[in-house]
Scaffold this active site. Structure first.
Site, PDB file in Angstrom:
ATOM      1  N   LYS A  13       3.075   0.339  -1.901  1.00 35.88           N
ATOM      2  CA  LYS A  13       2.203  -0.589  -2.444  1.00 35.88           C
ATOM      3  C   LYS A  13       1.631  -1.690  -1.541  1.00 35.88           C
ATOM      4  O   LYS A  13       0.517  -1.916  -1.391  1.00 35.88           O
ATOM      5  CB  LYS A  13       3.043  -1.649  -3.562  1.00 35.88           C
ATOM      6  CG  LYS A  13       3.475  -0.467  -4.659  1.00 35.88           C
ATOM      7  CD  LYS A  13       3.899  -1.710  -5.765  1.00 35.88           C
ATOM      8  CE  LYS A  13       5.145  -2.457  -5.509  1.00 35.88           C
ATOM      9  NZ  LYS A  13       6.366  -1.706  -5.294  1.00 35.88           N
ATOM     10  N   ARG A  88       6.036  -6.753 -13.450  1.00 38.63           N
ATOM     11  CA  ARG A  88       7.107  -6.011 -13.564  1.00 38.63           C
ATOM     12  C   ARG A  88       7.869  -6.107 -14.671  1.00 38.63           C
ATOM     13  O   ARG A  88       9.060  -5.515 -15.106  1.00 38.63           O
ATOM     14  CB  ARG A  88       8.271  -6.441 -12.460  1.00 38.63           C
ATOM     15  CG  ARG A  88       7.452  -6.434 -10.990  1.00 38.63           C
ATOM     16  CD  ARG A  88       8.408  -6.221  -9.920  1.00 38.63           C
ATOM     17  NE  ARG A  88       7.870  -6.453  -8.708  1.00 38.63           N
ATOM     18  CZ  ARG A  88       8.027  -6.244  -7.485  1.00 38.63           C
ATOM     19  NH1 ARG A  88       9.246  -5.996  -7.151  1.00 38.63           N
ATOM     20  NH2 ARG A  88       7.218  -6.287  -6.416  1.00 38.63           N
ATOM     21  N   ARG A 127      13.118   1.672   6.024  1.00 38.59           N
ATOM     22  CA  ARG A 127      12.721   0.430   6.272  1.00 38.59           C
ATOM     23  C   ARG A 127      13.821  -0.635   6.659  1.00 38.59           C
ATOM     24  O   ARG A 127      13.590  -1.681   7.036  1.00 38.59           O
ATOM     25  CB  ARG A 127      11.892   0.029   4.772  1.00 38.59           C
ATOM     26  CG  ARG A 127      11.380  -1.368   4.976  1.00 38.59           C
ATOM     27  CD  ARG A 127      10.490  -1.607   3.607  1.00 38.59           C
ATOM     28  NE  ARG A 127      11.086  -2.004   2.498  1.00 38.59           N
ATOM     29  CZ  ARG A 127      10.440  -2.133   1.152  1.00 38.59           C
ATOM     30  NH1 ARG A 127       9.231  -1.913   0.860  1.00 38.59           N
ATOM     31  NH2 ARG A 127      11.168  -2.580   0.253  1.00 38.59           N
ATOM     32  N   ARG A 133      15.443  -6.145   5.644  1.00 33.08           N
ATOM     33  CA  ARG A 133      15.281  -6.923   4.235  1.00 33.08           C
ATOM     34  C   ARG A 133      16.726  -6.885   3.724  1.00 33.08           C
ATOM     35  O   ARG A 133      17.251  -5.782   3.314  1.00 33.08           O
ATOM     36  CB  ARG A 133      14.117  -6.254   3.520  1.00 33.08           C
ATOM     37  CG  ARG A 133      12.893  -6.832   3.980  1.00 33.08           C
ATOM     38  CD  ARG A 133      11.688  -6.115   3.031  1.00 33.08           C
ATOM     39  NE  ARG A 133      12.028  -6.268   1.597  1.00 33.08           N
ATOM     40  CZ  ARG A 133      11.195  -5.763   0.526  1.00 33.08           C
ATOM     41  NH1 ARG A 133       9.833  -5.548   1.076  1.00 33.08           N
ATOM     42  NH2 ARG A 133      11.334  -5.843  -0.679  1.00 33.08           N
ATOM     43  N   ARG A 144      17.801  -2.591  -7.658  1.00 33.34           N
ATOM     44  CA  ARG A 144      16.284  -2.718  -7.711  1.00 33.34           C
ATOM     45  C   ARG A 144      15.593  -1.540  -8.611  1.00 33.34           C
ATOM     46  O   ARG A 144      14.635  -1.482  -9.342  1.00 33.34           O
ATOM     47  CB  ARG A 144      15.807  -2.905  -6.439  1.00 33.34           C
ATOM     48  CG  ARG A 144      15.816  -4.216  -5.798  1.00 33.34           C
ATOM     49  CD  ARG A 144      15.473  -4.344  -4.295  1.00 33.34           C
ATOM     50  NE  ARG A 144      14.131  -3.998  -4.157  1.00 33.34           N
ATOM     51  CZ  ARG A 144      13.546  -3.612  -2.870  1.00 33.34           C
ATOM     52  NH1 ARG A 144      14.491  -3.307  -1.932  1.00 33.34           N
ATOM     53  NH2 ARG A 144      12.380  -3.529  -2.697  1.00 33.34           N
TER      54      ARG A 144
HETATM   55  P1  AMP Z   1       8.998  -6.914  -3.325  1.00 32.58           P
HETATM   56  O1  AMP Z   1       8.822  -6.965  -2.026  1.00 32.58           O
HETATM   57  O2  AMP Z   1       7.493  -6.358  -4.135  1.00 32.58           O
HETATM   58  O3  AMP Z   1       9.853  -5.356  -3.701  1.00 32.58           O
HETATM   59  O4  AMP Z   1       9.712  -7.741  -3.935  1.00 32.58           O
HETATM   60  C1  AMP Z   1      11.002  -8.359  -3.641  1.00 32.58           C
HETATM   61  C2  AMP Z   1      11.660  -8.954  -4.632  1.00 32.58           C
HETATM   62  O5  AMP Z   1      11.038 -10.073  -5.034  1.00 32.58           O
HETATM   63  C3  AMP Z   1      11.955  -8.038  -5.875  1.00 32.58           C
HETATM   64  O6  AMP Z   1      13.220  -7.471  -5.600  1.00 32.58           O
HETATM   65  C4  AMP Z   1      12.200  -9.282  -7.106  1.00 32.58           C
HETATM   66  O7  AMP Z   1      13.526  -9.702  -6.826  1.00 32.58           O
HETATM   67  C5  AMP Z   1      11.227 -10.301  -6.498  1.00 32.58           C
HETATM   68  N1  AMP Z   1      10.104 -10.073  -7.199  1.00 32.58           N
HETATM   69  C6  AMP Z   1       8.660  -9.715  -6.618  1.00 32.58           C
HETATM   70  N2  AMP Z   1       7.658  -9.724  -7.481  1.00 32.58           N
HETATM   71  C7  AMP Z   1       8.365  -9.882  -8.724  1.00 32.58           C
HETATM   72  C8  AMP Z   1       7.867  -9.904 -10.214  1.00 32.58           C
HETATM   73  N3  AMP Z   1       6.757  -9.586 -10.599  1.00 32.58           N
HETATM   74  N4  AMP Z   1       8.678 -10.199 -11.259  1.00 32.58           N
HETATM   75  C9  AMP Z   1      10.247 -10.420 -10.775  1.00 32.58           C
HETATM   76  N5  AMP Z   1      10.401 -10.383  -9.498  1.00 32.58           N
HETATM   77  C10 AMP Z   1       9.576 -10.151  -8.588  1.00 32.58           C
END
Ligand code: AMP
Length: 188
Positions: A13, A88, A127, A133, A144
């Site tokens: 994404k 989400r 990654r 990360r 996740r």
């Molecule tokens: P990402 O980099 O998009 O995978 O986001 C990293 C982390 O941020 C996720 O594993 C969640 O803990 C949090 N996060 C990001 N976006 C959301 C969302 N829309 N709703 C809830 N948690 C989020």
């Protein structure tokens, strides 16, 4: 134009979002990036979100809706936004629809980057060595993926009922996926 990119962790994404936002001339807004930045800066939001994120759980809907409202109030968001991984859960989908409706807007399209579990595990392991990360740690990845299946995958069905979802095979090279994304939007 308001677009939403959805897909499991590691679907690409972020990578596709940057290219697409640039091509469309609209800002990209990713809750994951904003939350990581808040954690890095140690802001009150970051302090609240840090442990939840590192364990691989979803941050609360209340926090996410607050971030959405703030981002949509920015002047550059006025002409449309590419929302990257912003929705989400179903309450977040409802909340975003309500926020957009306040300025007579709605999501024009939801792009779902579809990729198999085996491919996701492989990409996240790679990654982790590149970006270190905390939430790409194998235990956090399991959490996740569970959060994705239980809370986020139903949102795609919700959007299928409420709007237009385009499913894109997110396998192959970055360029191949980018070509499919543009084709889905009728772009050259
Ligand atoms: P990402 O980099 O998009 O995978 O986001 C990293 C982390 O941020 C996720 O594993 C969640 O803990 C949090 N996060 C990001 N976006 C959301 C969302 N829309 N709703 C809830 N948690 C989020």
């Amino acid at each position: 134009m308001d677009l939403l990119l959805m897909g499991p962790p590691g679907a690409g994404k972020g990578t596709q979002g940057v290219r697409l936002a640039e091509a469309l001339g609209i800002p990209k807004f990713a809750t994951g990036d904003l939350l990581r930045e808040a954690v890095r800066l140690g802001t009150p939001l970051g302090l609240k979100a840090k442990a939840v994120m590192e364990a691989g759980h979803l941050v609360s809907d209340e926090i996410i809706l607050g971030i959405m409202r703030e981002q949509l109030a920015r002047p550059e968001a006025g002409r449309g936004v590419l929302f990257d991984g912003v929705v989400r859960t179903i309450p977040q989908a409802e909340g975003l629809a309500a926020l957009l409706a306040e300025s007579d807007r709605q999501l024009d399209r939801v792009l779902f980057l579809d990729v198999s579990d085996a491919e996701i595990l492989d990409r996240l392991a790679k990654r982790r060595t590149l970006e270190s990360r905390a939430d790409d740690d194998p235990r956090a990845v399991v959490v996740r993926l569970r959060a994705y299946r239980e809370q986020t995958a139903p949102v795609i069905a919700w959007y299928e009922q409420h709007g237009s979802v385009t499913r894109i095979a997110a396998v192959g090279t970055v360029d191949q996926v980018a070509t499919r994304v543009r084709a889905a939007l009728g772009m050259p």
